[in-house]
Design a protein around this motif. Structure first.
Motif: not given
Length: 145
Positions: A78-83, A85-86, A131
């Motif tokens: 789950d990458h939905r909350n990555a900033p 700059n991820a 978002r």
């Protein structure tokens, strides 16, 4: 040599909510379908899979977003909350005709700015990242002048 970019794929949990968000943004739902079986898994490398997909087209007809809701196999990350700059894929950017109106229409669909304000780049653009449902990161740009 690549001829064109056909679509960007986004894996989601709530297909209806995300479709509603992108339709409100101005994309057109082309269709929904189930993609199942080993033939599909041979493309993705996942083996026997069951995925509900929805294809949405931009108003100019040149770009598409493919939304996928995996029923099997289960989602593994789950990458939905990555900033912003991820590493990896970041966001999809849309040109809009009226940024303030677009933000107002997307708010009921869960859209929230990632910063405290819309910014202006010189005399060329007003820009923001937001978002949407499920944390999908979307950029919006309104050309000025």
């Amino acid at each position: 040599m690549a001829l064109k970019m056909d679509n960007v794929g986004i894996v989601v949990e709530d297909l209806d909510a995300v479709i509603g968000f992108f339709v409100e943004l101005g994309l057109e739902l082309e269709g929904r379908a189930m993609v199942e079986g080993e033939w599909a898994g041979s493309v993705t490398g996942l083996g026997d899979q069951s995925v509900e997909i929805a294809m949405l087209r931009t108003p100019d007809g040149n770009s598409r977003i493919e939304l996928s809701r995996f029923l099997a196999p289960a989602v593994v990350a789950d990458h939905r909350n990555a900033p912003v700059n991820a590493l990896g894929y970041l966001r999809v950017m849309f040109a809009v005709d009226d940024l303030d109106d677009t933000l107002a229409r997307l708010a009921p669909h869960g859209a929230q700015l990632v910063s405290s304000e819309v910014v202006q780049f010189e005399d060329a653009y007003r820009l923001c990242y937001l978002r949407g449902p499920e944390g999908i990161l979307v950029g919006l740009a309104e050309a000025l002048g």
